[in-house]
Design a protein around this motif. Structure first.
Motif, PDB file in Angstrom:
ATOM      1  N   ARG A 131       0.852  -1.191   0.000  1.00  0.00           N
ATOM      2  CA  ARG A 131       0.000   0.000   0.000  1.00  0.00           C
ATOM      3  C   ARG A 131       0.886   1.239   0.000  1.00  0.00           C
TER       4      ARG A 131
ATOM      5  N   ALA B 273       1.190   0.483  -8.882  1.00  0.00           N
ATOM      6  CA  ALA B 273      -0.181   0.055  -9.149  1.00  0.00           C
ATOM      7  C   ALA B 273      -0.214  -1.114 -10.128  1.00  0.00           C
TER       8      ALA B 273
ATOM      9  N   ALA C 240       0.027  -3.004  -6.033  1.00  0.00           N
ATOM     10  CA  ALA C 240      -0.043  -2.175  -4.829  1.00  0.00           C
ATOM     11  C   ALA C 240      -1.293  -1.293  -4.875  1.00  0.00           C
ATOM     12  N   GLU C 241      -1.863  -1.060  -3.700  1.00  0.00           N
ATOM     13  CA  GLU C 241      -2.984  -0.139  -3.575  1.00  0.00           C
ATOM     14  C   GLU C 241      -2.420   1.274  -3.401  1.00  0.00           C
TER      15      GLU C 241
ATOM     16  N   THR D  97      -3.170   5.374  -3.118  1.00  0.00           N
ATOM     17  CA  THR D  97      -4.140   6.428  -2.834  1.00  0.00           C
ATOM     18  C   THR D  97      -3.427   7.772  -2.885  1.00  0.00           C
TER      19      THR D  97
ATOM     20  N   ARG E  19      -6.038   4.246  -7.096  1.00  0.00           N
ATOM     21  CA  ARG E  19      -7.353   3.744  -6.708  1.00  0.00           C
ATOM     22  C   ARG E  19      -8.308   4.848  -6.276  1.00  0.00           C
ATOM     23  N   GLU E  20      -7.794   5.849  -5.550  1.00  0.00           N
ATOM     24  CA  GLU E  20      -8.683   6.850  -4.961  1.00  0.00           C
ATOM     25  C   GLU E  20      -7.947   8.181  -4.853  1.00  0.00           C
TER      26      GLU E  20
ATOM     27  N   TYR F 112      -5.474   4.349   6.016  1.00  0.00           N
ATOM     28  CA  TYR F 112      -4.979   3.548   4.896  1.00  0.00           C
ATOM     29  C   TYR F 112      -3.811   2.648   5.288  1.00  0.00           C
TER      30      TYR F 112
ATOM     31  N   PRO G 108      -0.415   2.720   5.166  1.00  0.00           N
ATOM     32  CA  PRO G 108       0.477   2.406   4.044  1.00  0.00           C
ATOM     33  C   PRO G 108       1.828   1.857   4.495  1.00  0.00           C
TER      34      PRO G 108
END
Length: 255
Positions: free
Chosen positions: A21, A44, A48-49, A51, A90-91, A119, A121
């Motif tokens: 993350r 990404a 991986a997420e 944000t 993602r966001e 989150y 991370p």
């Protein structure tokens, strides 16, 4: 001139830092796209997420004096969301800071801590809090304030259970940030480069979504491409950071 720091592939970065993350902070729309978008796209692409947090909507940016600040904010947020889609982010989270007047005060640090605890991370990307005198444009006061707020949040606030106790009451417990990747660092602070060869066009495409910000789009493309090539120094393209290990297995709290 070749930039300093180890040159890692995205795979080496993910494996070495254990990034599942990533949370990136920018003061304005397009900030992170200039500094780290190819690296974020690489993360990404590999699962991986990612944000992105904007401290302001960038309502004081652009070249159309006839457009209101409210309309500029709306347009720039839409531009950033379009760029995020290009990169696989993602966001996009928008805070309510005032463009041009960001301050690393208790309220902003608390918001950053809240997002970090939300989150959780493995790595946080943001601006470097030290001014880069070689290229002052990289050190907009909002950028410096953003970096300072993130660094203060990363240690000790986010891991201190006595800091912002209202967050714990909301279920957002303290935890430890492992890594900071800081953009726009002074040259003597750069210690990490990420080889993003093959992703340079994605970076340009993301930046091109910020239509309101490029009076001369062709010149922007040339500048960004030349910069990535210089950072790589070996015929490819790279982005550079000051990598700070905040917590590792060897870290002793308070030292």
């Amino acid at each position: 001139m070749r930039s300093g720091g180890d040159l890692l592939t995205p795979e080496e970065l993910i494996e070495g830092l254990g990034i599942g993350r990533a949370l990136a902070f920018g003061a304005h729309p397009d900030d992170v796209d200039f500094g780290a978008s190819a690296t974020l796209a690489a993360l990404a692409d590999r699962g991986a997420e990612v944000t992105l947090v904007l401290l302001t909507a960038g309502d004081a940016g652009g070249f159309d004096a006839a457009r209101s600040a409210e309309e500029t904010a709306r347009v720039r947020l839409a531009e950033q969301q379009a760029a995020a889609e290009v990169l696989g982010i993602r966001e996009v989270v928008l805070l309510d800071g005032r463009d041009g007047f960001v301050q690393p005060d208790e309220a902003l640090i608390g918001e950053v801590v809240r997002l970090m605890r939300t989150y959780r991370p493995d790595a946080v990307l943001s601006f470097h809090p030290e001014r880069n005198w070689d290229r002052l444009q990289a050190s907009h006061p909002d950028h410096l304030a953003c970096g300072e707020a993130v660094v203060r949040a990363a240690y000790p606030a986010v891991e201190n259970p006595f800091a912002y106790p209202e967050l714990a009451q909301q279920g957002l417990e303290a935890f430890k940030i492992k890594h900071l990747l800081l953009m726009g660092a002074p040259a003597d602070r750069v210690n990490l480069r990420v080889d993003v060869t093959g992703l340079q066009e994605r970076k340009i495409e993301a930046l091109s979504r910020h239509f309101t910000q490029h009076r001369d789009a062709e010149r922007m493309v040339g500048f960004v491409s030349d910069q990535m090539s210089r950072i790589h120094g070996g015929g490819g393209f790279a982005e550079e950071f000051h990598h700070v290990v905040v917590n590792s297995p060897e870290t002793i709290s308070g030292f």
